[in-house]
Write a protein that holds these residues in place. Structure first.
Motif, PDB file in Angstrom:
ATOM      1  N   ASP A  38      -2.520   6.983 -36.762  1.00 24.58           N
ATOM      2  CA  ASP A  38      -1.826   8.254 -36.979  1.00 24.58           C
ATOM      3  C   ASP A  38      -0.906   8.166 -38.191  1.00 24.58           C
ATOM      4  OD1 ASP A  38      -3.120   9.277 -34.767  1.00 24.58           O
ATOM      5  OD2 ASP A  38      -1.379   9.149 -33.437  1.00 24.58           O
ATOM      6  N   LYS A  41      -2.958   8.257 -41.337  1.00 28.85           N
ATOM      7  CA  LYS A  41      -3.430   9.616 -41.617  1.00 28.85           C
ATOM      8  C   LYS A  41      -2.307  10.469 -42.195  1.00 28.85           C
ATOM      9  CE  LYS A  41      -7.033   9.741 -38.101  1.00 28.85           C
ATOM     10  NZ  LYS A  41      -7.427  10.282 -36.790  1.00 28.85           N
ATOM     11  N   GLN A  42      -1.097  10.335 -41.640  1.00 28.51           N
ATOM     12  CA  GLN A  42       0.040  11.106 -42.141  1.00 28.51           C
ATOM     13  C   GLN A  42       0.355  10.731 -43.587  1.00 28.51           C
ATOM     14  OE1 GLN A  42       3.124  10.221 -39.354  1.00 28.51           O
ATOM     15  NE2 GLN A  42       2.450  11.744 -37.850  1.00 28.51           N
ATOM     16  N   ARG A  45      -2.323  12.143 -45.862  1.00 28.39           N
ATOM     17  CA  ARG A  45      -2.116  13.580 -46.031  1.00 28.39           C
ATOM     18  C   ARG A  45      -1.001  13.847 -47.036  1.00 28.39           C
ATOM     19  NH1 ARG A  45      -1.493  14.330 -40.556  1.00 28.39           N
ATOM     20  NH2 ARG A  45      -3.551  14.137 -39.704  1.00 28.39           N
ATOM     21  N   LYS A  46       0.091  13.107 -46.904  1.00 28.60           N
ATOM     22  CA  LYS A  46       1.237  13.268 -47.811  1.00 28.60           C
ATOM     23  C   LYS A  46       0.832  12.912 -49.245  1.00 28.60           C
ATOM     24  CE  LYS A  46       5.562  13.921 -48.862  1.00 28.60           C
ATOM     25  NZ  LYS A  46       6.111  15.247 -48.919  1.00 28.60           N
ATOM     26  N   HIS A  48      -2.159  13.085 -50.562  1.00 25.42           N
ATOM     27  CA  HIS A  48      -3.016  14.156 -51.072  1.00 25.42           C
ATOM     28  C   HIS A  48      -2.185  15.376 -51.433  1.00 25.42           C
ATOM     29  CE1 HIS A  48      -6.821  12.390 -49.018  1.00 25.42           C
ATOM     30  NE2 HIS A  48      -6.641  11.898 -50.206  1.00 25.42           N
ATOM     31  N   GLN A  49      -1.192  15.694 -50.607  1.00 23.61           N
ATOM     32  CA  GLN A  49      -0.334  16.846 -50.874  1.00 23.61           C
ATOM     33  C   GLN A  49       0.433  16.650 -52.183  1.00 23.61           C
ATOM     34  OE1 GLN A  49      -0.233  19.751 -49.312  1.00 23.61           O
ATOM     35  NE2 GLN A  49       1.310  20.529 -50.709  1.00 23.61           N
TER      36      GLN A  49
END
Length: 74
Positions: A38, A41-42, A45-46, A48-49
């Motif tokens: 998890d 993944k977080q 995601r960050k 990519h953002q």
């Protein structure tokens, strides 16, 4: 005969206790793996953002300043 039965019962109880302990350790490790996945993944995601925001900024900057060349830091 009774002493052998008691020894066997004692051995069974020890084995059950050890088995139970190992099950709880495995369960704990499963939870750690899930938490790590998890977190990964977080972070992804960050990342990519942030990359997307940088790309938007670069595009907007280039549109507003067509004569300025953006150079990546090396």
């Amino acid at each position: 005969m009774k002493s052998k039965a008691k020894e066997a019962a004692s051995a069974i109880k020890r084995a059950q206790s050890k088995y139970s302990s190992l099950e709880s350790q495995i369960s704990g490790l499963g939870t750690q793996v899930k938490t790590a996945e998890d977190t990964k993944k977080q972070k992804l995601r960050k990342l990519h953002q942030v990359g997307f925001e940088r790309m938007k900024f670069n595009k907007q900057f280039k549109n507003e300043n067509p004569n300025v060349l953006l150079v990546a830091n090396i």
